[in-house]
Design a protein around this motif. Structure first.
Motif, PDB file in Angstrom:
ATOM      1  N   THR A  62       0.798  -0.947   0.118  1.00 26.38           N
ATOM      2  CA  THR A  62      -0.112   0.031  -0.122  1.00 26.38           C
ATOM      3  C   THR A  62       0.865   1.310  -0.107  1.00 26.38           C
ATOM      4  OG1 THR A  62      -1.974   1.239   1.076  1.00 26.38           O
ATOM      5  CG2 THR A  62      -0.215  -0.019   2.565  1.00 26.38           C
ATOM      6  N   GLY A  63       0.358   2.196  -0.714  1.00 28.04           N
ATOM      7  CA  GLY A  63       1.148   3.410  -0.898  1.00 28.04           C
ATOM      8  C   GLY A  63       0.574   4.695  -1.271  1.00 28.04           C
ATOM      9  N   ILE A  64       1.112   5.817  -1.069  1.00 29.04           N
ATOM     10  CA  ILE A  64       0.929   7.068  -1.282  1.00 29.04           C
ATOM     11  C   ILE A  64       1.963   7.718  -2.111  1.00 29.04           C
ATOM     12  CG2 ILE A  64      -0.968   7.492   0.625  1.00 29.04           C
ATOM     13  CD1 ILE A  64       1.069   9.125   2.130  1.00 29.04           C
ATOM     14  N   ASP A  65       1.512   8.745  -3.075  1.00 32.95           N
ATOM     15  CA  ASP A  65       2.596   9.474  -3.770  1.00 32.95           C
ATOM     16  C   ASP A  65       1.662  10.863  -4.016  1.00 32.95           C
ATOM     17  OD1 ASP A  65       4.761  10.018  -5.082  1.00 32.95           O
ATOM     18  OD2 ASP A  65       4.665   8.598  -6.888  1.00 32.95           O
ATOM     19  N   SER A  66       2.547  11.766  -4.543  1.00 33.15           N
ATOM     20  CA  SER A  66       1.919  12.983  -4.954  1.00 33.15           C
ATOM     21  C   SER A  66       2.814  13.659  -6.271  1.00 33.15           C
ATOM     22  CB  SER A  66       2.256  14.046  -3.988  1.00 33.15           C
ATOM     23  OG  SER A  66       2.032  15.054  -4.333  1.00 33.15           O
ATOM     24  N   SER A 125       2.943  16.486  -6.842  1.00 35.00           N
ATOM     25  CA  SER A 125       3.735  17.930  -6.401  1.00 35.00           C
ATOM     26  C   SER A 125       4.887  18.020  -5.922  1.00 35.00           C
ATOM     27  CB  SER A 125       2.687  18.521  -5.356  1.00 35.00           C
ATOM     28  OG  SER A 125       2.627  18.106  -4.072  1.00 35.00           O
ATOM     29  N   SER A 126       5.580  16.577  -5.388  1.00 37.99           N
ATOM     30  CA  SER A 126       6.742  16.477  -4.874  1.00 37.99           C
ATOM     31  C   SER A 126       7.091  15.240  -4.847  1.00 37.99           C
ATOM     32  CB  SER A 126       6.921  17.179  -3.210  1.00 37.99           C
ATOM     33  OG  SER A 126       8.189  16.847  -2.766  1.00 37.99           O
ATOM     34  N   PRO A 127       8.292  14.840  -5.272  1.00 42.94           N
ATOM     35  CA  PRO A 127       8.692  13.390  -5.284  1.00 42.94           C
ATOM     36  C   PRO A 127       8.960  13.061  -3.967  1.00 42.94           C
ATOM     37  CG  PRO A 127      10.430  14.947  -6.196  1.00 42.94           C
ATOM     38  CD  PRO A 127       9.455  15.897  -5.882  1.00 42.94           C
ATOM     39  N   LEU A 128       9.230  13.945  -2.926  1.00 40.68           N
ATOM     40  CA  LEU A 128       9.444  13.349  -1.495  1.00 40.68           C
ATOM     41  C   LEU A 128       8.171  12.954  -0.952  1.00 40.68           C
ATOM     42  CD1 LEU A 128      12.260  16.018  -0.493  1.00 40.68           C
ATOM     43  CD2 LEU A 128      12.508  13.879  -1.330  1.00 40.68           C
ATOM     44  N   ARG A 129       7.244  12.822  -1.408  1.00 41.49           N
ATOM     45  CA  ARG A 129       5.727  12.649  -0.774  1.00 41.49           C
ATOM     46  C   ARG A 129       5.462  11.065  -0.718  1.00 41.49           C
ATOM     47  NH1 ARG A 129       1.547  17.019  -0.245  1.00 41.49           N
ATOM     48  NH2 ARG A 129       2.782  18.706   0.049  1.00 41.49           N
ATOM     49  N   PHE A 130       6.465  10.346  -1.582  1.00 45.43           N
ATOM     50  CA  PHE A 130       6.097   8.803  -1.636  1.00 45.43           C
ATOM     51  C   PHE A 130       6.289   8.182  -0.404  1.00 45.43           C
ATOM     52  CE2 PHE A 130       7.769   4.528  -2.291  1.00 45.43           C
ATOM     53  CZ  PHE A 130       6.871   3.950  -3.261  1.00 45.43           C
ATOM     54  N   ARG A 131       5.545   7.269  -0.039  1.00 45.08           N
ATOM     55  CA  ARG A 131       5.639   6.250   0.899  1.00 45.08           C
ATOM     56  C   ARG A 131       4.950   4.969   0.734  1.00 45.08           C
ATOM     57  NH1 ARG A 131       7.242  10.469   1.873  1.00 45.08           N
ATOM     58  NH2 ARG A 131       7.409  12.039   3.771  1.00 45.08           N
ATOM     59  N   ALA A 132       5.546   4.002   1.214  1.00 47.57           N
ATOM     60  CA  ALA A 132       4.982   2.496   1.085  1.00 47.57           C
ATOM     61  C   ALA A 132       5.072   1.863   2.126  1.00 47.57           C
ATOM     62  CB  ALA A 132       5.442   1.924  -0.215  1.00 47.57           C
ATOM     63  N   VAL A 136      13.777  -2.977   5.707  1.00 42.28           N
ATOM     64  CA  VAL A 136      13.269  -4.112   5.922  1.00 42.28           C
ATOM     65  C   VAL A 136      13.635  -4.747   7.478  1.00 42.28           C
ATOM     66  CG1 VAL A 136      13.054  -6.712   5.156  1.00 42.28           C
ATOM     67  CG2 VAL A 136      13.460  -4.798   3.416  1.00 42.28           C
ATOM     68  N   PHE A 137      12.490  -5.092   8.001  1.00 38.87           N
ATOM     69  CA  PHE A 137      12.595  -5.483   9.491  1.00 38.87           C
ATOM     70  C   PHE A 137      12.796  -7.006   9.436  1.00 38.87           C
ATOM     71  CE2 PHE A 137      10.777  -1.425   9.916  1.00 38.87           C
ATOM     72  CZ  PHE A 137      11.140  -1.113  11.497  1.00 38.87           C
ATOM     73  N   PRO A 138      13.228  -7.619  10.595  1.00 36.32           N
ATOM     74  CA  PRO A 138      13.413  -9.085  10.382  1.00 36.32           C
ATOM     75  C   PRO A 138      12.146  -9.817  10.342  1.00 36.32           C
ATOM     76  CG  PRO A 138      14.544  -8.069  12.507  1.00 36.32           C
ATOM     77  CD  PRO A 138      13.731  -6.974  11.921  1.00 36.32           C
ATOM     78  N   ASP A 139      11.059  -9.305  10.571  1.00 39.66           N
ATOM     79  CA  ASP A 139       9.666  -9.986  10.560  1.00 39.66           C
ATOM     80  C   ASP A 139       9.255 -10.071   9.097  1.00 39.66           C
ATOM     81  OD1 ASP A 139       8.764  -7.609  10.397  1.00 39.66           O
ATOM     82  OD2 ASP A 139       7.258  -7.859  12.228  1.00 39.66           O
ATOM     83  N   GLY A 140       9.781  -9.244   8.199  1.00 43.51           N
ATOM     84  CA  GLY A 140       9.426  -9.264   6.963  1.00 43.51           C
ATOM     85  C   GLY A 140       8.621  -8.151   6.527  1.00 43.51           C
ATOM     86  N   HIS A 141       8.136  -7.184   7.526  1.00 40.89           N
ATOM     87  CA  HIS A 141       7.700  -5.811   7.353  1.00 40.89           C
ATOM     88  C   HIS A 141       8.642  -4.817   6.527  1.00 40.89           C
ATOM     89  CE1 HIS A 141       4.533  -7.317   9.887  1.00 40.89           C
ATOM     90  NE2 HIS A 141       3.695  -6.522   9.225  1.00 40.89           N
ATOM     91  N   ALA A 142       8.176  -4.191   5.538  1.00 44.26           N
ATOM     92  CA  ALA A 142       9.147  -3.159   5.187  1.00 44.26           C
ATOM     93  C   ALA A 142       8.378  -2.028   4.699  1.00 44.26           C
ATOM     94  CB  ALA A 142       9.498  -3.890   3.579  1.00 44.26           C
ATOM     95  N   PHE A 143       9.245  -1.030   4.589  1.00 47.01           N
ATOM     96  CA  PHE A 143       8.695   0.432   4.274  1.00 47.01           C
ATOM     97  C   PHE A 143       9.726   1.115   3.084  1.00 47.01           C
ATOM     98  CE2 PHE A 143       7.854  -0.981   8.476  1.00 47.01           C
ATOM     99  CZ  PHE A 143       6.672  -0.663   8.651  1.00 47.01           C
ATOM    100  N   ALA A 144       8.849   1.741   2.506  1.00 45.98           N
ATOM    101  CA  ALA A 144       9.893   2.735   1.269  1.00 45.98           C
ATOM    102  C   ALA A 144       9.341   4.133   1.594  1.00 45.98           C
ATOM    103  CB  ALA A 144       9.188   1.933  -0.210  1.00 45.98           C
ATOM    104  N   TRP A 145      10.403   4.912   1.094  1.00 49.89           N
ATOM    105  CA  TRP A 145      10.116   6.237   0.933  1.00 49.89           C
ATOM    106  C   TRP A 145      11.104   7.029   0.037  1.00 49.89           C
ATOM    107  CZ3 TRP A 145      12.588   3.798   4.933  1.00 49.89           C
ATOM    108  CH2 TRP A 145      13.845   4.297   5.274  1.00 49.89           C
ATOM    109  N   HIS A 146      10.989   8.141  -0.181  1.00 47.80           N
ATOM    110  CA  HIS A 146      11.930   8.877  -1.085  1.00 47.80           C
ATOM    111  C   HIS A 146      12.759   9.841  -0.238  1.00 47.80           C
ATOM    112  CE1 HIS A 146       9.493   8.264  -5.197  1.00 47.80           C
ATOM    113  NE2 HIS A 146      10.061   7.323  -4.753  1.00 47.80           N
ATOM    114  N   GLN A 147      14.085  10.098  -0.417  1.00 42.58           N
ATOM    115  CA  GLN A 147      14.577  11.056   0.258  1.00 42.58           C
ATOM    116  C   GLN A 147      15.930  11.674  -0.634  1.00 42.58           C
ATOM    117  OE1 GLN A 147      16.509   8.602   3.494  1.00 42.58           O
ATOM    118  NE2 GLN A 147      18.683   9.257   2.804  1.00 42.58           N
ATOM    119  N   LEU A 148      16.151  12.944  -0.522  1.00 38.14           N
ATOM    120  CA  LEU A 148      17.498  13.624  -1.168  1.00 38.14           C
ATOM    121  C   LEU A 148      18.795  12.822  -1.064  1.00 38.14           C
ATOM    122  CD1 LEU A 148      17.046  17.211  -0.083  1.00 38.14           C
ATOM    123  CD2 LEU A 148      16.114  16.161  -2.243  1.00 38.14           C
ATOM    124  N   ASN A 149      19.211  12.503  -2.132  1.00 38.03           N
ATOM    125  CA  ASN A 149      20.401  11.735  -2.319  1.00 38.03           C
ATOM    126  C   ASN A 149      21.747  12.666  -2.100  1.00 38.03           C
ATOM    127  OD1 ASN A 149      21.329  12.612  -4.631  1.00 38.03           O
ATOM    128  ND2 ASN A 149      20.356  11.262  -5.742  1.00 38.03           N
TER     129      ASN A 149
END
Length: 156
Positions: A60-64, A66-73, A139-152
């Motif tokens: 499940t995720g959100i994006d925008s 208006s800004s590439p930094l608003r992505f989360r999953a 990625v967490f040990p139990d398999g839960h994972a999260f994604a986001w954008h950040q400035l490189n």
């Protein structure tokens, strides 16, 4: 009497503008992110530069636009941290960004704390997914994972 009306009008206008700005920041520009073929969760291998799709369930995720930094999953993966660290690039300085409060599966503070303690491991998903912006996956040990954008590093 006219002064009170004028001040009252100014205060009401400021409150209305503040409410519209608050709503716009938290709700207006977000949309559900697409994870169709070609837009899956991917990680960059240690050998090579082309990101590869990984097994990701319950994404499940959100994006925008208006800004590439608003992505989360948020998602789960059956891949172990050991297998991932042997295959994919670890991200050197992950900094999860806060998500809007209504996207409650993504807790940036909890993710950041787990990364600092070494409980979660961050990987480079895609370098320059937008100019100067990387996609990062933790990625967490139990398999839960999260994604986001950040400035490189090139943009900092």
């Amino acid at each position: 009497m006219n002064g009170k009306l004028l001040v009252g009008g100014i205060v009401l206008s400021a409150l209305a503008a503040g409410a519209v700005m608050w709503w716009a920041q938290l709700y207006a520009y977000y949309e559900e992110a697409s994870f169709a073929p070609g837009e899956e969760i991917r990680l960059t291998p240690i050998l090579g530069d082309a990101p590869e799709a990984i097994v990701a369930n319950e994404v499940t995720g959100i994006d925008s636009g208006s800004s590439p930094l608003r992505f989360r999953a948020c998602f789960t993966t059956p891949l172990s941290q050991a297998m991932l660290t042997e295959t994919y690039r670890v991200y050197p300085d992950p900094t999860p960004l806060n998500a809007p409060p209504w996207f409650d599966c993504f807790d940036a503070e909890r993710i950041d704390m787990a990364l600092q303690k070494g409980e979660a491991i961050a990987f480079l998903s895609e370098h320059d997914i937008a100019p100067g912006v990387d996609r990062v996956v933790a990625v967490f040990p139990d398999g839960h994972a999260f994604a986001w954008h950040q400035l490189n590093a090139e943009e900092q």
